[in-house]
Design an enzyme around this catalytic site. Structure first.
Site, PDB file in Angstrom:
ATOM      1  N   ASP A  84       0.883  -1.165   0.000  1.00 11.16           N
ATOM      2  CA  ASP A  84       0.000   0.000   0.000  1.00 11.16           C
ATOM      3  C   ASP A  84       0.921   1.215   0.000  1.00 11.16           C
ATOM      4  OD1 ASP A  84      -1.514   2.188   0.680  1.00 11.16           O
ATOM      5  OD2 ASP A  84      -2.729   1.129   2.182  1.00 11.16           O
ATOM      6  N   LYS A 138       1.239  10.627 -16.880  1.00 11.02           N
ATOM      7  CA  LYS A 138       0.205  11.640 -16.850  1.00 11.02           C
ATOM      8  C   LYS A 138      -1.077  11.072 -16.230  1.00 11.02           C
ATOM      9  CE  LYS A 138      -2.226  12.409 -20.699  1.00 11.02           C
ATOM     10  NZ  LYS A 138      -3.315  11.495 -21.136  1.00 11.02           N
ATOM     11  N   HIS A 168       3.715   9.618 -24.100  1.00 11.49           N
ATOM     12  CA  HIS A 168       4.041   8.515 -25.007  1.00 11.49           C
ATOM     13  C   HIS A 168       4.064   8.938 -26.469  1.00 11.49           C
ATOM     14  CE1 HIS A 168      -0.344   8.016 -25.401  1.00 11.49           C
ATOM     15  NE2 HIS A 168      -0.113   7.269 -26.463  1.00 11.49           N
ATOM     16  N   LYS A 172       6.648   7.830 -30.223  1.00 13.91           N
ATOM     17  CA  LYS A 172       6.156   7.254 -31.486  1.00 13.91           C
ATOM     18  C   LYS A 172       7.211   7.438 -32.575  1.00 13.91           C
ATOM     19  CE  LYS A 172       1.280   7.822 -30.413  1.00 13.91           C
ATOM     20  NZ  LYS A 172       0.576   6.560 -30.509  1.00 13.91           N
ATOM     21  N   GLU A 206      -9.505  10.099 -32.735  1.00 10.65           N
ATOM     22  CA  GLU A 206      -9.676   8.712 -32.280  1.00 10.65           C
ATOM     23  C   GLU A 206     -11.067   8.250 -32.671  1.00 10.65           C
ATOM     24  OE1 GLU A 206      -7.695   7.701 -28.367  1.00 10.65           O
ATOM     25  OE2 GLU A 206      -8.439   9.716 -27.979  1.00 10.65           O
ATOM     26  N   ASP A 225      -6.670  16.079 -21.381  1.00 11.85           N
ATOM     27  CA  ASP A 225      -6.235  14.706 -21.658  1.00 11.85           C
ATOM     28  C   ASP A 225      -5.286  14.647 -22.855  1.00 11.85           C
ATOM     29  OD1 ASP A 225      -6.303  11.858 -21.314  1.00 11.85           O
ATOM     30  OD2 ASP A 225      -7.747  11.687 -22.949  1.00 11.85           O
ATOM     31  N   HIS A 230      -0.040  15.818 -25.446  1.00  8.85           N
ATOM     32  CA  HIS A 230       0.333  15.247 -26.746  1.00  8.85           C
ATOM     33  C   HIS A 230       0.340  16.283 -27.877  1.00  8.85           C
ATOM     34  CE1 HIS A 230      -0.128  11.655 -24.497  1.00  8.85           C
ATOM     35  NE2 HIS A 230      -1.406  11.456 -24.699  1.00  8.85           N
ATOM     36  N   LYS A 330     -12.661  12.206 -29.446  1.00  5.64           N
ATOM     37  CA  LYS A 330     -13.034  10.792 -29.401  1.00  5.64           C
ATOM     38  C   LYS A 330     -14.238  10.599 -30.325  1.00  5.64           C
ATOM     39  CE  LYS A 330     -10.898   9.577 -25.119  1.00  5.64           C
ATOM     40  NZ  LYS A 330      -9.645   8.979 -25.607  1.00  5.64           N
TER      41      LYS A 330
HETATM   42  C1  BG6 Z   1      -3.808   8.935 -23.716  1.00  8.63           C
HETATM   43  C2  BG6 Z   1      -5.154   9.511 -23.401  1.00  8.63           C
HETATM   44  O1  BG6 Z   1      -2.806   9.748 -23.180  1.00  8.63           O
HETATM   45  O2  BG6 Z   1      -3.646   8.851 -25.121  1.00  8.63           O
HETATM   46  C3  BG6 Z   1      -6.253   8.653 -24.023  1.00  8.63           C
HETATM   47  O3  BG6 Z   1      -5.335   9.558 -21.989  1.00  8.63           O
HETATM   48  C4  BG6 Z   1      -6.008   8.456 -25.492  1.00  8.63           C
HETATM   49  O4  BG6 Z   1      -7.530   9.236 -23.803  1.00  8.63           O
HETATM   50  C5  BG6 Z   1      -4.581   7.995 -25.756  1.00  8.63           C
HETATM   51  O5  BG6 Z   1      -6.933   7.498 -25.969  1.00  8.63           O
HETATM   52  C6  BG6 Z   1      -4.288   7.999 -27.249  1.00  8.63           C
HETATM   53  O6  BG6 Z   1      -3.043   7.382 -27.491  1.00  8.63           O
HETATM   54  P1  BG6 Z   1      -2.741   6.661 -28.865  1.00  8.63           P
HETATM   55  O7  BG6 Z   1      -1.320   6.244 -28.750  1.00  8.63           O
HETATM   56  O8  BG6 Z   1      -3.705   5.517 -28.989  1.00  8.63           O
HETATM   57  O9  BG6 Z   1      -2.969   7.677 -29.943  1.00  8.63           O
END
Ligand code: BG6
Length: 478
Positions: A84, A138, A168, A172, A206, A225, A230, A330
């Site tokens: 924990d 994040k 992330h 890429k 997305e 988000d 990003h 989204k």
């Molecule tokens: C994340 C977000 O950081 O990135 C998500 O929290 C999102 O909401 C995701 O779906 C998208 O990542 P990728 O690599 O699928 O484009």
């Protein structure tokens, strides 16, 4: 050490990435992976959980003939410690599980509210030294003050050079390739500025909806988000000056300058230059899709945005008067991340039959495919001088056959090797929040409700109108 070791991120991304690094011989031989979680499990229970959950996220590699042996040797590296994060006493067992004198990477895949506890208890148990690294996942804050607080707290125990703030998108392949496209070639850089560039658009669309993350997402929304991290990181790489070297700070200094040059948005700017959207019932990739308000665990009167489009300006010589359009959402028409550089119009129209559309465009597709296209005008065969746009296509996947590592694998290997270039420095993160916060405040002051868009479309009509005002159009509408 993965704090949150049996959580969603660990199961879907981190353990699969570590497995792939293991399978391809990239993990140092002595590497051990300790998953830490609150479940009172022993190692056998943990391994059977992993066995059930993780292979589904490994993709094609799990179908290969050598999978069984690679997987078995990967499991040998794994351990589980029930812990924990708020209990200092639980860290004693963790200390006992670790080999003395090794480089230690602590991945904080937990809610940020636990970061301070984790740091304090690691420190109190003698588990932080000069070779310790931490990875911060994040969301790093929900506004500037909370981001500063997280940074202050983690900074009490660790030096900035030990802190890897992960985004992330920076892992890429195509995003890293963008640096090479810009700074490993000579032909683009002289034109990479005002007035030769007319506009820039960055789309991260997305097709998925909110999925099972209602609790997190509804309190967050698309601006926090996706844009704060990003999209702004992508913008930095598109807009930065050439760094003097690839040293982490040389690159991050240039990105920071872009973030600090973003023109701050007044409330009037927010009203004019931003669009918030929320998806309603429609279709996604051939299946019916419910609206955001009908998704499980979303309050029926939620005002959270699932789509954002913004017009942004960078106040410097290179980008003067170049509108930059960002959008993400989204449940959009398809999954597509793309950067489009639209070059200036012809100064004089020699060919009367030329189509009225952008002349030269550089389109950099990040996902799902990886390619670069340069749109040029060419003469249609036949009599007369009829012009038609055609593309020079660089398909990076066929140009470089072979395995492509996922972003998390590449970034985890960077952490293990101590390479900070593709991670965010504290000042970058805070500069991003400094610019984003007035937009959030503006929406609140304006009582801005998200505009409806049908699931499976490119967002609200206001997003096209935002472009049209600048005599521009999103790439699929041009
Ligand atoms: C994340 C977000 O950081 O990135 C998500 O929290 C999102 O909401 C995701 O779906 C998208 O990542 P990728 O690599 O699928 O484009």
């Amino acid at each position: 050490m993965i704090f949150g070791g049996v959580g969603d991120l660990s199961v879907r991304k981190l353990l699969p990435a570590l497995f792939m690094a293991h399978r391809h011989g990239n993990l140092p031989k002595a590497t051990r992976i300790h998953a830490l979680g609150r479940q009172a499990w022993d190692k056998t229970m943990f391994l059977s959980f992993i066995q059930e959950k993780v292979p589904g996220f490994i993709g094609e590699a799990s179908q290969q003939p050598d999978f069984t042996s690679a997987w078995a040797s990967f499991l040998d590296r794994l351990n589980y410690v029930s812990l924990d994060a708020t209990q200092s006493g639980d860290f004693v067992a963790l200390g006992a599980a670790l080999q003395p004198g090794s480089t230690r990477v602590h991945y904080f895949a937990t809610a940020p509210s636990l970061f301070t506890h984790i740091c304090a208890h690691l420190s109190a148990n003698g588990l932080i030294d000069a070779r310790t690294r931490v990875v911060l996942e994040k969301p790093l804050g929900h506004d500037l003050a909370s981001a500063q607080q997280i940074n202050d707290e983690v900074g009490r125990y660790l030096h900035e050079s030990q802190i890897f703030r992960i985004d992330h998108y920076l892992g890429k392949e195509t995003v890293q390739n963008l640096m090479v496209l810009r700074f490993g070639n000579t032909i683009f850089e002289p034109l990479w500025r005002s007035p030769y560039i007319k506009s820039v658009q960055i789309t991260v669309a997305e097709s998925v909806g909110v999925g099972s993350r209602a609790g997190f997402y509804d309190g967050t929304g698309a601006l926090r988000d996706m844009v704060q991290n990003h999209l702004l990181q992508l913008l930095c790489i598109v807009a930065m000056e050439p760094p003097v070297s690839l040293d982490p700070d040389a690159v991050r200094d240039e990105k920071l300058k872009v973030l600090r040059s973003l023109r701050p948005m007044s409330v009037a700017d927010v009203a004019r230059d931003t669009v918030r959207g929320q998806y309603t019932a429609g279709a996604s990739e051939g299946d019916a899709a419910v609206g955001y308000l009908q998704e499980a665990n979303i309050p029926p009167d939620s005002n959270t945005e699932t789509f954002v489009a913004l017009k942004v300006h960078i106040n410097n010589w290179r980008w003067a008067n170049v509108p930059i359009f960002l959008r993400t959402g989204k449940r959009m028409a398809e999954r597509r991340s793309e950067i489009v550089i639209e070059f200036a119009d012809l100064p004089f129209m020699l060919f009367p039959d030329a189509p009225r559309q952008p002349v030269n465009r550089l389109m950099i597709r990040l996902q799902p495919e990886e390619h670069v296209q340069l749109q040029m005008m060419a003469k249609e065969p036949g009599s007369g001088m009829r012009l038609r746009p055609v593309s020079l296509n660089l398909d990076l996947e066929s140009a470089f056959a072979g395995r492509r590592a996922e972003a998390y694998e590449r970034l985890l290997m960077d952490v293990i090797k101590g390479r900070l270039t593709h991670f965010m420095r504290r000042d970058e993160l805070e500069a991003a929040w400094t610019w984003v916060e007035p937009i959030l405040n503006g929406w609140q002051l304006l009582n801005e409700k998200p505009k409806a868009y049908t699931a499976g479309t490119w967002g609200p009509a206001a997003s096209s109108a935002l472009m049209a005002r600048e005599n521009a159009a999103w790439v699929e509408e041009a």
